[in-house]
Design an enzyme around this catalytic site. Structure first.
Site, PDB file in Angstrom:
ATOM      1  N   ALA A 118      31.264  40.704  44.294  1.00 53.32           N
ATOM      2  CA  ALA A 118      30.402  40.102  45.110  1.00 53.32           C
ATOM      3  C   ALA A 118      30.505  38.482  44.974  1.00 53.32           C
ATOM      4  O   ALA A 118      31.245  38.160  44.197  1.00 53.32           O
ATOM      5  CB  ALA A 118      28.751  40.339  44.569  1.00 53.32           C
ATOM      6  N   GLY A 163      31.638  44.009  42.285  1.00 54.94           N
ATOM      7  CA  GLY A 163      31.246  44.780  43.456  1.00 54.94           C
ATOM      8  C   GLY A 163      32.438  45.412  44.100  1.00 54.94           C
ATOM      9  O   GLY A 163      32.336  46.196  44.664  1.00 54.94           O
ATOM     10  N   GLU A 206      32.789  48.399  42.101  1.00 57.18           N
ATOM     11  CA  GLU A 206      31.411  49.124  42.806  1.00 57.18           C
ATOM     12  C   GLU A 206      32.117  49.920  44.180  1.00 57.18           C
ATOM     13  O   GLU A 206      31.432  50.978  44.461  1.00 57.18           O
ATOM     14  CB  GLU A 206      30.459  48.667  42.698  1.00 57.18           C
ATOM     15  CG  GLU A 206      29.858  48.103  41.400  1.00 57.18           C
ATOM     16  CD  GLU A 206      28.818  47.308  41.099  1.00 57.18           C
ATOM     17  OE1 GLU A 206      28.866  46.140  41.745  1.00 57.18           O
ATOM     18  OE2 GLU A 206      27.612  47.466  40.749  1.00 57.18           O
ATOM     19  N   GLU A 240      31.067  41.203  35.093  1.00 57.44           N
ATOM     20  CA  GLU A 240      29.575  40.599  35.352  1.00 57.44           C
ATOM     21  C   GLU A 240      28.958  40.165  34.115  1.00 57.44           C
ATOM     22  O   GLU A 240      28.314  38.925  34.075  1.00 57.44           O
ATOM     23  CB  GLU A 240      28.536  41.640  36.007  1.00 57.44           C
ATOM     24  CG  GLU A 240      28.853  41.969  37.456  1.00 57.44           C
ATOM     25  CD  GLU A 240      29.653  43.145  37.777  1.00 57.44           C
ATOM     26  OE1 GLU A 240      30.623  43.341  36.759  1.00 57.44           O
ATOM     27  OE2 GLU A 240      29.679  43.761  38.923  1.00 57.44           O
TER      28      GLU A 240
HETATM   29  N1  COA Z   1      33.121  35.251  44.473  1.00 56.58           N
HETATM   30  C1  COA Z   1      33.320  34.169  45.129  1.00 56.58           C
HETATM   31  N2  COA Z   1      34.425  33.496  45.194  1.00 56.58           N
HETATM   32  C2  COA Z   1      35.683  34.263  44.489  1.00 56.58           C
HETATM   33  C3  COA Z   1      35.360  35.395  43.763  1.00 56.58           C
HETATM   34  C4  COA Z   1      33.981  35.766  44.122  1.00 56.58           C
HETATM   35  N3  COA Z   1      33.831  37.184  43.245  1.00 56.58           N
HETATM   36  N4  COA Z   1      36.406  35.880  43.449  1.00 56.58           N
HETATM   37  C5  COA Z   1      37.294  34.788  43.382  1.00 56.58           C
HETATM   38  N5  COA Z   1      36.867  34.088  44.369  1.00 56.58           N
HETATM   39  C6  COA Z   1      37.404  32.705  45.013  1.00 56.58           C
HETATM   40  C7  COA Z   1      37.733  31.589  44.032  1.00 56.58           C
HETATM   41  O1  COA Z   1      36.553  30.808  43.665  1.00 56.58           O
HETATM   42  C8  COA Z   1      38.717  30.816  44.678  1.00 56.58           C
HETATM   43  O2  COA Z   1      38.267  30.002  45.811  1.00 56.58           O
HETATM   44  P1  COA Z   1      38.751  28.580  45.792  1.00 56.58           P
HETATM   45  O3  COA Z   1      40.183  28.483  46.457  1.00 56.58           O
HETATM   46  O4  COA Z   1      37.817  28.155  47.107  1.00 56.58           O
HETATM   47  O5  COA Z   1      38.328  27.847  44.622  1.00 56.58           O
HETATM   48  C9  COA Z   1      39.627  32.057  45.577  1.00 56.58           C
HETATM   49  O6  COA Z   1      38.687  33.133  45.566  1.00 56.58           O
HETATM   50  C10 COA Z   1      40.849  32.474  44.580  1.00 56.58           C
HETATM   51  O7  COA Z   1      40.307  32.804  43.412  1.00 56.58           O
HETATM   52  P2  COA Z   1      41.001  32.130  41.998  1.00 56.58           P
HETATM   53  O8  COA Z   1      39.968  32.302  40.802  1.00 56.58           O
HETATM   54  O9  COA Z   1      41.490  30.648  42.172  1.00 56.58           O
HETATM   55  O10 COA Z   1      42.352  32.948  41.750  1.00 56.58           O
HETATM   56  P3  COA Z   1      42.932  33.417  40.347  1.00 56.58           P
HETATM   57  O11 COA Z   1      44.183  34.090  40.619  1.00 56.58           O
HETATM   58  O12 COA Z   1      42.967  32.096  39.351  1.00 56.58           O
HETATM   59  O13 COA Z   1      41.874  34.515  39.710  1.00 56.58           O
HETATM   60  C11 COA Z   1      40.286  36.416  39.667  1.00 56.58           C
HETATM   61  C12 COA Z   1      41.718  35.689  40.356  1.00 56.58           C
HETATM   62  C13 COA Z   1      39.984  37.759  40.364  1.00 56.58           C
HETATM   63  C14 COA Z   1      40.594  36.634  38.049  1.00 56.58           C
HETATM   64  C15 COA Z   1      39.236  35.182  39.488  1.00 56.58           C
HETATM   65  O14 COA Z   1      39.072  34.698  41.158  1.00 56.58           O
HETATM   66  C16 COA Z   1      37.955  35.774  39.223  1.00 56.58           C
HETATM   67  O15 COA Z   1      37.523  36.073  37.990  1.00 56.58           O
HETATM   68  N6  COA Z   1      37.035  36.034  40.364  1.00 56.58           N
HETATM   69  C17 COA Z   1      35.530  36.524  40.002  1.00 56.58           C
HETATM   70  C18 COA Z   1      35.632  38.005  39.647  1.00 56.58           C
HETATM   71  C19 COA Z   1      34.265  38.396  39.308  1.00 56.58           C
HETATM   72  O16 COA Z   1      33.697  37.970  38.514  1.00 56.58           O
HETATM   73  N7  COA Z   1      33.793  39.406  40.034  1.00 56.58           N
HETATM   74  C20 COA Z   1      32.347  39.673  39.778  1.00 56.58           C
HETATM   75  C21 COA Z   1      31.242  39.301  40.610  1.00 56.58           C
HETATM   76  S1  COA Z   1      29.779  39.545  40.301  1.00 56.58           S
END
Ligand code: COA
Length: 261
Positions: free
Chosen positions: A67, A112, A115, A135
């Site tokens: 999400a 999500g 999910e 989460e």
């Molecule tokens: N919601 C909003 N934005 C998200 C996102 C999410 N769930 N997951 C990734 N993004 C965005 C990042 O903020 C970033 O945006 P920006 O370039 O404007 O800063 C872009 O996507 C790329 O992500 P980034 O974190 O820079 O890539 P990474 O390769 O370093 O890491 C992940 C990849 C997937 C490990 C990391 O993005 C992450 O942990 N995401 C969240 C996962 C999460 O907690 N999901 C559950 C949400 S309830």
């Protein structure tokens, strides 16, 4: 369908490929993505020309990274309940679709995103896919059906481990615990997902949708009631022309020709 910004639909014969395309945010699910997704899925559900749906994420890095955390961060309690309920309803529409939905997971399926994959009937993963529920690391918990669907699919102990550690697992482990049906090379992911869908669509569509209905309805009730329902559905199916054709074809040692009636 109205103009779509985040969802693409392509057709390969009777298979519709639905792609979540918000690559700059790793396909994270904001309110607009979810609204478009449910609109597309509902219309494919009603389209008699569609026999199966593949759901995937654009780009090489993500299926869906969860999400949208930026949106979640702005919610108060009342709004958060609504967002959770809305997301659950979208995923329920996918799960209740009367035709098979296969998730093709080419990258991270987190929060999500996992999910969403769980709401699909089947999952195929690329070798680089990762699955997790991070989460708790955000001080949150899954809110789009994950606390319900994951344990049903992989068992309580493993579901609790994934949910409470928040640590992702790789594609091989996901296959070992029954979270995905197959792990394939990234270049063949879509082809493999389509091949799986075609192994299903060669059968009668009424048989497929009725079996799905029996399986999912059975989860929500007692074993006795579920089996009563199963018998009624079985009886209904036997009366279809497809069932007559399927059994006759077996006895005549030929391939059946199902027509969906
Ligand atoms: N919601 C909003 N934005 C998200 C996102 C999410 N769930 N997951 C990734 N993004 C965005 C990042 O903020 C970033 O945006 P920006 O370039 O404007 O800063 C872009 O996507 C790329 O992500 P980034 O974190 O820079 O890539 P990474 O390769 O370093 O890491 C992940 C990849 C997937 C490990 C990391 O993005 C992450 O942990 N995401 C969240 C996962 C999460 O907690 N999901 C559950 C949400 S309830």
């Amino acid at each position: 369908m109205s103009d779509l910004k985040y969802i693409r639909v392509e057709w390969d014969g009777e298979i519709a490929v639905v792609t979540v395309d918000r690559q700059d945010k790793l396909n994270a699910l904001n309110a607009d993505v979810l609204r478009e997704l449910v609109e597309v899925i509902e219309s494919l559900g009603a389209d008699a020309g569609v026999r199966a749906v593949i759901l995937t994420g654009a780009g090489e890095r993500a299926f869906v990274a969860g999400a949208d955390i930026g949106e979640l961060a702005r919610l108060d309690a009342v709004a958060a309940v609504r967002v959770s309920r809305d997301g659950q309803r979208v995923f329920d529409v996918i799960e209740r679709l009367p035709k098979p939905v296969v998730a093709a997971v080419g990258g991270v399926a987190l929060g999500g995103g996992l999910e969403l994959a769980l709401a699909c009937h089947l999952r195929v993963a690329a070798t680089r896919a990762r699955f997790g529920l991070p989460e708790v690391g955000l001080g949150l918990m899954p809110g789009f059906g994950g606390t319900v669907r994951l344990s049903r699919l992989i068992g309580l102990g493993r579901a609790i481990e994934l949910t409470l550690t928040g640590e992702p697992i790789d594609a091989g482990r996901a296959r070992d615990i029954g979270l995905v049906s197959a792990v394939v090379e990234p270049a063949t992911l879509l082809a493999e997902a389509k091949a799986l869908a075609k192994r299903i669509t060669r059968h009668g569509p009424l048989a497929v949708r009725t079996a799905l209905e029996s399986i999912y309805r059975g989860l929500d009730t007692t074993s006795a009631d579920a089996q009563d329902f199963e018998s009624v559905l079985f009886g209904l199916l036997v009366s279809t022309q497809d069932a007559r054709e399927g059994m006759r074809a077996f006895l005549e040692k030929r391939k059946p020709e199902f027509r969906g009636v």
